[in-house]
Design an enzyme around this catalytic site. Structure first.
Site, short mmCIF file in Angstrom:
data_model
loop_
_atom_site.label_atom_id
_atom_site.label_comp_id
_atom_site.label_asym_id
_atom_site.label_seq_id
_atom_site.Cartn_x
_atom_site.Cartn_y
_atom_site.Cartn_z
N LYS A 171 0.85 -1.20 0.00
CA LYS A 171 0.00 0.00 0.00
C LYS A 171 0.88 1.25 0.00
CE LYS A 171 -3.93 1.99 2.55
NZ LYS A 171 -4.84 1.84 3.70
N SER A 215 -9.70 1.80 3.05
CA SER A 215 -8.87 2.55 2.15
C SER A 215 -7.85 1.70 1.38
CB SER A 215 -8.11 3.63 2.92
OG SER A 215 -7.26 3.03 3.88
N SER A 227 -9.69 -0.77 7.15
CA SER A 227 -9.22 -0.61 5.76
C SER A 227 -8.56 -1.80 5.12
CB SER A 227 -8.27 0.58 5.68
OG SER A 227 -9.01 1.75 5.61
#
Ligand code: GLN
Length: 463
Positions: A71, A146, A170
């Site tokens: 990420k 997210s 997330s």
């Protein structure tokens, strides 16, 4: 390719060459906008190094040679780390996060950085400066957020494993929306060194994969104490040894679930509960009395910490710098132009709840609420091994819907924020299209919940 442990076995036995795996990955266009950066040249260079070690018979890890995506809020020395923000569009960290160091040391191969909500604030990966992530199972839907890019990269077949971050759900929620397994470890089980802070007391680095065994294997690689993160702790390796759920006690806060989950989520969840019972688990309904405190406590604490953490982006020290006639103007303009709307909203909300006069009324009250929630969870865990819930209250929403109605979006985090507020481990395992079964465990109870998830996953098709 979808199964990381199997792929590593084949690579290590010489049946598959890492370069062939990479050729397959890089031949596919990124139709889901899952990646912010991909580096073919770097990947092949690393592949050559790892392949050499494998060919010379060096001792490898169970995931050696496996490609992985990270990420874009986790620092990497070989790729930019943008947090999907204009503010950090060209930021290159001078070091790797500890989790990335451990991944490299295990001879896994980082191929790129994944798209996400800006600074990990959001539930749909639509607040990214680089555009929304699309769900590989249905491109008209969100991949969740997210860490939507990490889930889309796994579900879309680019990599069998990815790292995400989970502050309020997330990793688990995008995993649920994209039919992946998502693990949020106990706070402190995985070093946060190199994870760009959103809300430091809630942030954790988590894992997205296609199956529980792969996720457990990567957890064993990245977890454990790190002297660069004083909140990190030693934790024992997870072993998936159980073959049934006999004697496992599961707490089911059914009233809270049925009152908040939409019908598609609820029917998939009801089936999952039946399956758990058939597998031998003892499921008992409980009343979760702190329900109303969950979202207010989470959004107040997360915004307060975000406003403080994001104060460092001033356009002076690093990040985007705008024009201005004075230092104050430069700071003002850099922050106004560099941050997107969702981030600004959180900074304003956080500054408000921390300001004098409102601190006691909101922030302190939220901390007290958090304590109450955690005491209730401790009581529950005296009699149970895990608390079960759906991962999200809704199935993967259609793109362009959620940001028009932010309160509904915030509410969809109801079932995930609990684990973050209490620092507990949680795993989401698919239980229907666009939805997941979530198991929350005791502190450092990763082994318990992953064993349950593994059995549930294995039995899924037998019913
Ligand atoms: N949706 C939640 C938020 O916007 C959780 C985000 C996260 O876990 N990073 O804060």
């Amino acid at each position: 390719m979808n199964n990381a442990l199997l792929l590593s076995e084949k690579i290590q036995s010489g049946e598959i060459k890492i370069a062939d795996v990479l050729n397959e990955i890089f031949s596919k266009p990124d139709e889901y906008n899952a990646f912010i950066s991909l580096d073919k040249e770097y990947a092949f260079k690393r592949a050559g190094e790892i392949q050499k070690r494998i060919d010379s018979g060096d001792i490898m890890s169970p995931l050696s040679g496996v490609p992985i995506a990270i990420k874009d809020n986790i620092c990497t020395a070989d790729f930019n780390t943008t947090c999907a923000s204009k503010m950090l569009e060209s930021f290159r960290a001078p070091y790797n996060a500890t989790a990335v160091e451990r991944i490299n040391a295990a001879d896994m191969l980082v191929i790129g950085k994944t798209n996400m909500d800006e600074f990990a604030m959001g539930s749909t990966s639509e607040t990214s400066y680089f555009g929304a992530v699309k769900n590989p199972l249905d491109i008209t839907r969100s991949a969740g957020g997210s860490s939507g890019g990490s889930a889309a990269a796994v579900s879309g077949g680019f990599v069998p494993l990815a790292l995400g971050s989970d502050t309020g759900g997330s990793v688990r929620q995008p995993a649920a929306y994209c039919s992946c397994v998502g693990l949020k470890p106990t706070y402190g089980a995985v070093s946060r060194y190199g994870l760009i802070a959103y809300a430091s007391s809630l942030d954790t680095i988590g894992i997205t994969g296609n199956n529980v065994k792969d996720v457990a294997a990567l957890y064993n690689i990245i977890s454990g104490v790190d002297k660069k993160d004083s909140t990190s702790q030693n934790c024992k390796a997870v072993n998936l040894y159980k073959s049934d759920l006999k004697g496992i006690k599961l707490a089911l806060p059914y009233k809270m679930i049925s009152e908040n989950a939409d019908s598609a989520v609820l029917s998939a969840f009801d089936n999952a509960v039946k399956r758990l019972e058939e597998l031998g688990a003892n499921v008992k309904e409980i009343d979760f009395t702190s329900e109303a405190l969950l979202l207010p406590a989470y959004y107040i604490i997360a915004s307060a910490e975000a406003s403080s953490n994001l104060a460092r982006y001033d356009g002076i020290r690093f990040g985007y710098r705008a024009q201005g006639d004075s230092v104050n103007d430069i700071i003002l303009n850099s922050r106004s132009e560099g941050f997107g709307n969702e981030v600004k909203k959180r900074i304003m909300l956080g500054s408000y709840v921390l300001s004098s006069g409102y601190y006691d009324k909101y922030y302190l009250k939220a901390l007290k609420a958090k304590n109450k929630i955690c005491s209730e969870m401790s009581e529950i865990f005296k009699g149970f091994d895990s608390v079960i819930m759906p991962t999200s209250t809704v199935i993967a929403p259609l793109l362009d819907e959620s940001l028009k109605n932010p309160l509904t979006m915030y509410k969809s985090d109801l079932f995930t924020v609990l684990a973050n507020l209490c620092g507990l481990p949680g795993v989401s395992v698919p239980c229907g299209k666009f939805t997941g079964l979530q198991l929350i465990g005791k502190p450092f109870g990763e082994e318990d919940i992953l064993n349950i998830a593994n059995i549930f996953e294995g039995a899924k098709n037998e019913f």
